[in-house]
Design a protein around this motif. Structure first.
Motif, PDB file in Angstrom:
ATOM      1  N   VAL A 132      21.133  53.674 -37.909  1.00 25.51           N
ATOM      2  CA  VAL A 132      20.816  54.316 -36.614  1.00 25.51           C
ATOM      3  C   VAL A 132      19.481  54.184 -36.692  1.00 25.51           C
ATOM      4  CG1 VAL A 132      20.831  56.553 -35.849  1.00 25.51           C
ATOM      5  CG2 VAL A 132      22.952  55.422 -36.860  1.00 25.51           C
ATOM      6  N   GLN A 133      18.667  54.070 -35.443  1.00 26.59           N
ATOM      7  CA  GLN A 133      17.390  53.905 -35.130  1.00 26.59           C
ATOM      8  C   GLN A 133      16.979  54.890 -34.210  1.00 26.59           C
ATOM      9  OE1 GLN A 133      15.787  52.466 -37.334  1.00 26.59           O
ATOM     10  NE2 GLN A 133      16.626  50.610 -37.940  1.00 26.59           N
ATOM     11  N   VAL A 134      15.780  55.409 -34.120  1.00 27.06           N
ATOM     12  CA  VAL A 134      15.247  56.303 -33.033  1.00 27.06           C
ATOM     13  C   VAL A 134      13.871  55.651 -32.656  1.00 27.06           C
ATOM     14  CG1 VAL A 134      16.493  58.060 -33.583  1.00 27.06           C
ATOM     15  CG2 VAL A 134      14.325  57.983 -34.692  1.00 27.06           C
ATOM     16  N   VAL A 135      13.404  56.099 -31.469  1.00 28.73           N
ATOM     17  CA  VAL A 135      11.947  55.794 -31.257  1.00 28.73           C
ATOM     18  C   VAL A 135      11.271  57.112 -30.821  1.00 28.73           C
ATOM     19  CG1 VAL A 135      10.441  54.897 -29.628  1.00 28.73           C
ATOM     20  CG2 VAL A 135      12.584  53.777 -29.853  1.00 28.73           C
ATOM     21  N   GLU A 136      10.140  57.634 -31.648  1.00 32.09           N
ATOM     22  CA  GLU A 136       9.576  58.812 -31.351  1.00 32.09           C
ATOM     23  C   GLU A 136       8.532  58.773 -30.474  1.00 32.09           C
ATOM     24  OE1 GLU A 136       9.692  62.329 -33.428  1.00 32.09           O
ATOM     25  OE2 GLU A 136      11.394  61.444 -32.246  1.00 32.09           O
ATOM     26  N   ALA A 222      17.005  55.671 -26.573  1.00 34.45           N
ATOM     27  CA  ALA A 222      16.150  55.472 -27.801  1.00 34.45           C
ATOM     28  C   ALA A 222      15.353  56.726 -27.989  1.00 34.45           C
ATOM     29  CB  ALA A 222      15.330  54.332 -28.076  1.00 34.45           C
ATOM     30  N   LEU A 223      14.869  57.118 -26.848  1.00 34.75           N
ATOM     31  CA  LEU A 223      13.831  58.379 -26.897  1.00 34.75           C
ATOM     32  C   LEU A 223      14.351  59.519 -27.411  1.00 34.75           C
ATOM     33  CD1 LEU A 223      11.098  57.482 -24.206  1.00 34.75           C
ATOM     34  CD2 LEU A 223      10.636  57.972 -26.408  1.00 34.75           C
ATOM     35  N   VAL A 226      19.892  58.264 -30.167  1.00 28.51           N
ATOM     36  CA  VAL A 226      19.945  57.305 -31.134  1.00 28.51           C
ATOM     37  C   VAL A 226      20.370  55.921 -30.699  1.00 28.51           C
ATOM     38  CG1 VAL A 226      20.073  58.982 -32.866  1.00 28.51           C
ATOM     39  CG2 VAL A 226      22.088  58.143 -32.279  1.00 28.51           C
TER      40      VAL A 226
END
Lengths: 304, 414
Positions: A132-136, A222-223, A226
């Motif tokens: 799982v990825q996120v963009v901060e 993504a922001l 997730v």
């Protein structure tokens, strides 16, 4: 079960600020789903292609933001980049795959886009792995009413971006030559062709535009949530629900339905419990369909 | 007529070939001085990351055993070889490949696949052919309620994952001069078999202490937003928030707790590590409690690998690029170690004798103690609770193996 519902309702009446909070949360998630739904309505209405890869295009946009963030590009800048990259990607997909299925029957286009969906999923999985990825965004939160209502800036930003995007697309569809050509083609492709519209180009543009909208949506996903290579299906399903509820060919309606479903989801999530959040959305769809049947029945009687 | 005769001949040749294949298969369980173990495992698809972690654990243990004198059966020393197939993270494929391992390749000793779902698909196959399987990656409680006789699991089952956080909350309440039954709990669990197992364990322990659930949300699998649950938590101010929803749930919860500045004194999540929330959300995750099957800081010790910390060091030396050794790897190695122990105690390659030996397993390992219940799950190893302290995971419970004291209430930086 019921005492919990009553308990939740009493929280809302005792502290109405939470009801306001839920309303805003509904608007935030509604904006995202409305965008995905809008793109699908476009492709479905104009080309009669039921794009099962809709959600995967969203996730692909999310990974573009993720990759750009890894290279040090801020997500607000990533949004237009994803829009352009996904526009080109969509055009390519049209030329490679969709062009061959546009004139065929329903199942051919379903199968082709389903295959495309699998291809995107597995390619992303190969490159980025199944984590799982996120963009901060690095943005903070705003507090209202002594910290009882906290609104993250990134959600406000995504709502603004989504609104700008939606408004831009509506204006484009109404006033530009290409927008007029798209609308003409969706009304009657053959007549449009007779009148000199290059429908193949219109189709390519429509699919590319949808892909670009999805890409931008993915950046927002993504922001605020997730991304993972296999999460596309959520957005595909939601987009189909929204388009079905809004009614085919009703493009502004898609935006309102997106917001409406978002708000309905948040309130039912709070009051009935999360397990009924999605159920409430689908139930809402059922009511809309029944209501529309009744309307149609009236129309049929008049005709008779 | 002639073509029929030709067909018959082809058929006869085919049958002979099949029989020959079956015969060669029957001997494949032990080839010369090599014991062949088999596993269908996820090398591609959505479980591939953890599938590969597990495979490396299997390989690492097999290599260690082969390098240190092998497995001694009947006075002779045998090496271990593991045959793998890629199940592509799909249960149907997993079951198919288990059949293939057993029927075509003649494997008589199985190692488990990755995840509860895949184990659930493979277990009926191994059970049908009466092939013992030692698995290390399927924790779902429902695996051990089917009456399977040939299934053995080295890990703790899923209902124990967060139950220890309830005991810990009760302890803290007592220390603060409150009754454990005053503790108000917010529960959020994904609506899938694994997370609901975790929930069942939490609910059982809450009942034991008389605690009350003020929030009890079951998150739909395709729900990506938890803000309504968070709003509810903000309104009702529970003393403990427990959540399980795979990596997606952990990442979403960590992100939205940060965004909405949730101030619950105690928070426990599953999948802290696989979702990498510390890297992603930094100091906002401070004080979150995370259950784990194993940690290299534990004082477990046993033959073959030595201490838990030795295993950690040796594995990192063998496989570059690991910052932390995942517990999935450690328990996979432990499963191979259980096989070695069973072979040596049974002193035979007979399936039934091996099954009996496995039921009597009682060992101390770097991974913890291993002893199987009659249902096949490991009842000698507790679940460990770690807390994020200063960006690192420190063991805080059970007290016997704890390396740090719990920080309560948690002090996140939002």
């Amino acid at each position: 079960m019921f005492d919990q519902i009553i308990g939740n309702l009493s929280v809302l009446t005792a502290a109405p600020i939470f009801a306001v909070d839920l309303l805003f949360q509904g608007l935030f998630i509604g904006a995202i789903f409305a965008l995905a739904g809008y793109g699908l309505a476009l492709v479905w209405g104009v080309m009669n292609v039921k794009n099962l890869a809709q959600g995967d295009l969203v996730i692909l946009g999310g990974y573009i933001a993720f990759q750009l963030a890894a290279w040090g590009v801020h997500p607000v800048v990533a949004l237009p980049i994803a829009f352009v990259v996904m526009f080109a990607f969509g055009w390519g997909i049209y030329v490679l795959i969709i062009r061959r299925v546009v004139e065929r029957d329903l199942f051919t286009s379903l199968l082709a886009t389903f295959g495309l969906s699998l291809l995107i999923q597995q390619t992303l999985n190969r490159i980025y792995g199944p984590e799982v990825q996120v963009v901060e965004s690095g943005l903070g939160s705003r507090e209202f009413a002594d910290g009882l209502m906290i609104v993250p800036d990134v959600r406000i930003l995504s709502l603004v971006l989504a609104s700008v995007l939606a408004a831009g697309i509506i204006v484009f569809m109404r006033y530009s030559r290409m927008g007029q050509a798209i609308r003409a083609t969706s009304q009657d492709a053959r007549a449009a062709r007779v009148l000199g519209i290059d429908t193949d180009r219109v189709y390519a543009f429509t699919y590319a535009l949808n892909s670009a909208i999805c890409g931008a949506t993915g950046v927002l996903v993504a922001l605020i949530w997730v991304i993972q290579p296999f999460y596309g299906i959520v957005y595909s399903i939601r987009a189909f629900i929204i388009v079905t509820a809004a009614g085919l060919g009703n493009l502004p309606g898609v935006i309102f339905t997106g917001f409406g479903l978002g708000i309905a989801e948040k309130y039912s999530d709070f009051v009935l419990g999360s397990e009924f959040a999605i159920a409430a959305v689908v139930l809402f769809l059922v009511f809309v369909l029944i209501w529309r049947q009744i309307q149609m029945y009236r129309v049929r009687q008049v005709v008779r | 007529m002639s073509f029929i005769r030709k067909d018959m001949r082809a058929l006869a040749i085919g049958t002979t070939a099949l029989v020959a294949l079956a015969a060669s298969g029957a001997q494949a369980k032990v080839e010369g001085d090599t014991i062949v173990l088999g596993s269908a495992i996820s090398l591609t698809g959505k479980y591939s990351t953890n599938g590969i972690h597990a495979q490396r654990g299997y390989d690492f243990a097999a290599k260690r055993i082969n390098d240190t004198g092998g497995v001694k059966v009947g006075g002779k020393s045998y090496k271990i070889k593991i045959v793998y197939y890629d199940d592509e993270s799909t249960p149907a494929r997993g079951a198919q490949l288990a059949e293939r391992l057993i029927k075509q390749d003649g494997v008589k000793f199985m190692l488990g696949p990755y995840s509860s779902g895949l184990t659930k698909a493979v277990a009926p196959v191994t059970e049908k052919y009466k092939i013992p399987m030692v698995e290390a990656e399927g924790a779902s409680r429902s695996l051990f309620t089917q009456g399977y006789k040939y299934l053995f699991a080295v890990l703790s089952t899923s209902e124990q994952y967060l139950a220890s956080s309830i005991a810990l909350a009760a302890e803290i309440a007592k220390k603060n001069g409150k009754k454990p039954s005053d503790v108000r709990v917010a529960m959020a669990f994904e609506n899938d078999p694994f997370s609901l197992d975790v929930r069942a364990g939490v609910a059982d322990d809450m009942k034991k202490y008389g605690m009350k659930a003020v929030v009890d949300d079951k998150l739909p699998r395709d729900l990506s937003d938890m803000t309504a649950t968070m709003t509810k938590i903000k309104a009702l101010k529970p003393d403990l928030f427990v959540l399980s929803g795979h990596s997606k749930g952990a990442a979403t919860a960590a992100r939205q707790m940060k965004e909405m500045k949730i101030k619950v004194p105690m928070v426990a999540l599953t999948h802290c590590e696989s979702s990498k929330i510390i890297d992603k959300f930094g100091a906002s995750t401070e004080g979150i409690l995370c259950p784990t099957q194993w940690s290299e800081t534990l004082s477990y010790e046993g033959p073959l690998f030595g201490k838990a910390s030795d295993y950690d060091r040796d594995f990192k030396a063998a496989y570059a690029g690991y910052k932390n050794v995942p517990y999935q790897t450690a328990q996979a190695s432990a499963a191979v170690q259980v096989w070695k122990d069973a072979f040596e105690r049974a002193n035979s390659f007979d399936g039934e004798k091996l099954r009996m030996a496995l039921t009597k397993t009682k060992m101390s390992t770097f991974y913890g103690n291993i002893k199987f219940s009659s249902a096949g799950n490991n009842i000698a190893k507790p679940m460990v609770l770690r807390q994020i302290q200063g960006g690192k995971l420190k063991v805080v419970a059970p007290l016997k193996w704890a390396s740090a004291k719990i920080v309560w209430p948690r002090k996140p930086q939002y």
